[in-house]
Design an enzyme around this catalytic site. Structure first.
Site, short mmCIF file in Angstrom:
data_model
loop_
_atom_site.label_atom_id
_atom_site.label_comp_id
_atom_site.label_asym_id
_atom_site.label_seq_id
_atom_site.Cartn_x
_atom_site.Cartn_y
_atom_site.Cartn_z
N CYS A 270 23.32 33.09 -55.51
CA CYS A 270 23.20 32.68 -56.92
C CYS A 270 21.80 32.97 -57.48
CB CYS A 270 23.63 31.24 -57.10
SG CYS A 270 24.32 31.01 -58.75
N HIS A 354 29.04 30.67 -55.47
CA HIS A 354 28.57 29.75 -54.44
C HIS A 354 29.47 29.83 -53.22
CE1 HIS A 354 25.21 27.47 -56.19
NE2 HIS A 354 25.74 27.89 -57.32
N GLU A 356 29.13 28.64 -50.44
CA GLU A 356 29.20 27.38 -49.67
C GLU A 356 30.12 26.38 -50.37
OE1 GLU A 356 26.90 28.15 -51.77
OE2 GLU A 356 26.60 26.35 -52.98
N1 LIG Z 1 23.48 28.14 -59.09
C1 LIG Z 1 22.39 28.84 -59.28
O1 LIG Z 1 21.66 29.21 -58.36
C2 LIG Z 1 22.04 29.13 -60.72
C3 LIG Z 1 21.10 30.27 -60.93
C4 LIG Z 1 20.44 30.28 -62.31
N2 LIG Z 1 19.68 29.08 -62.52
C5 LIG Z 1 21.49 30.44 -63.39
O2 LIG Z 1 21.76 29.51 -64.11
O3 LIG Z 1 22.05 31.50 -63.53
#
Ligand SMILES: NC(=O)CC[C@H](N)C(=O)O
Length: 381
Positions: A270, A354, A356
């Site tokens: 992410c 994600h 996980e």
């Molecule tokens: N879940 C995250 O790692 C988010 C990554 C980043 N802050 C976004 O909003 O795109």
């Protein structure tokens, strides 16, 4: 059952829409970027996911709080969201692991929230107009004009680097509470790989899955130098998820550039995936309302297989003029945005969703296996 849930509160959006609801949590005023999550389960994991740090969360699912809060499912050691917007707060929590009601949990943690809000109507506004900055006001001594002023004043803070603030300040080893039960299921040779996890706001389940696949984990502060990481001789490096705008993480991006030259396997998740792209000179764009839910279909472009994934991001890699050394491996079937990348001539790959989960489906857990495979291959060389 809880009584006394009747004090009024207001939700005020930057587009001047006003919703009237009922106060939950602490009395006061709070402002932030409002993001909606469409998951039907997992409110506890969402509230404690550091990627939501500083944001106000609203749930499209109308009934929140029915299983209470337990001692197991937190994704970090505190509530990370700034505020909570709920439609129907369950007055009775029923689950064998339930420890405390959601309403008490919010109050104990000093979180300002609002309920009885039509969160689907709110979500439609965000979908049409884009992410809204908004204010929750549950203190009758503060008037609505003050709320507007507050919204204007605070909006500029959106570009600040919050990763550094929420990351660990010290290096430490992660000890899983569960490890005996599930270590080595995948890694039959029982080798323990030393993994460095850059903590940009890491979720607990990333660490648990690394343990499951036979890793020993050292967690390090977000701006730890590449030289320090190399001196720790890791078998692999994880760039974790995290909050805020990846473009504000200049020091981190420079460190990743150095680490990419070492051929140590790297897995970006992410925010980590976005930082991997930035360190290879890709551009990052802010999306209209992001992806926040647990039913997002993502296609592997090589195998054509589709995974249902958990997502939580507002930013995405710009597909236009993508540098040649970035190969797109996965795409979203919702809107075609880039979901997976591989950096050519390195041992690094990234995933926008994600893997996980928590909350969410487990389809993309196999990316952890891929990371371990990369580590094993790299060892043989
Ligand atoms: N879940 C995250 O790692 C988010 C990554 C980043 N802050 C976004 O909003 O795109």
């Amino acid at each position: 059952m809880e009584k006394k849930l009747k004090e009024h509160a207001f939700l005020i959006l930057e587009d001047k829409t006003i919703f009237k609801g009922i106060k939950i949590g602490r009395k006061g005023i709070t402002v932030g970027e409002i993001v909606f999550n469409t998951s039907m389960t997992g409110y506890q994991e969402i509230l404690t996911d550091p990627s939501y740090n500083n944001q106000i969360i609203t749930f499209t699912y109308p009934h929140i709080g029915n299983t209470g809060i337990n001692n197991i499912d937190n994704e970090s050691n505190k509530i990370q969201v700034k505020s909570v917007i709920i439609n129907n707060l369950a007055l009775i929590s029923s689950h064998y692991e339930n420890n405390i009601t959601l309403s008490k949990y919010l109050k104990n943690n000093n979180i300002i929230g609002i309920m009885n809000i039509d969160t689907r109507k709110l979500t439609k506004i965000i979908r049409n107009k884009g992410i809204q900055f908004g204010c929750i006001l549950s203190d009758s001594n503060i008037n609505i004009n003050t709320a507007y002023k507050y919204i204007k004043k605070k909006k500029y803070q959106l570009t600040e680097n919050i990763v550094k603030k929420i990351s660990t300040q010290n290096i430490y080893s992660w000890k899983s509470k569960n490890n005996k039960n599930y270590i080595m299921k995948f890694n039959k040779k029982k080798t323990l790989f030393n993994i460095i996890v850059y903590d940009f706001g890491v979720k607990k389940n990333i660490l648990e899955l690394l343990i499951k696949y036979g890793c020993k984990i050292t967690i390090i502060p977000a701006e730890t130098s590449a030289e320090k990481v190399i001196s720790l001789k890791p078998h692999g490096i994880v760039l974790s998820n995290g909050p805020g705008d990846p473009r504000s993480c200049i020091k981190i991006i420079n460190n990743i550039k150095i680490l990419l030259k070492t051929k140590i396997p790297i897995f970006g998740i992410c925010l980590g995936h976005q930082l991997l792209a930035l360190s290879n000179n890709a551009k990052i764009l802010k999306m209209k309302f992001g992806h926040h839910g647990s039913n997002h279909p993502v296609q592997n472009l090589k195998t054509k297989k589709v995974m249902i994934t958990s997502q939580n991001h507002n930013f995405t890699i710009d597909p236009i003029n993508l540098p040649k050394n970035i190969k797109v491996t996965h795409k979203s079937l919702f809107d075609n945005t880039i979901q997976g990348i591989k950096i050519i001539n390195t041992n690094a790959f990234g995933f926008q969703g994600h893997p996980e989960a928590n909350p969410g489906p487990k389809d993309s857990e196999k990316l952890f296996k891929k990371f371990i495979k990369n580590i094993k291959k790299n060892q043989k060389k």
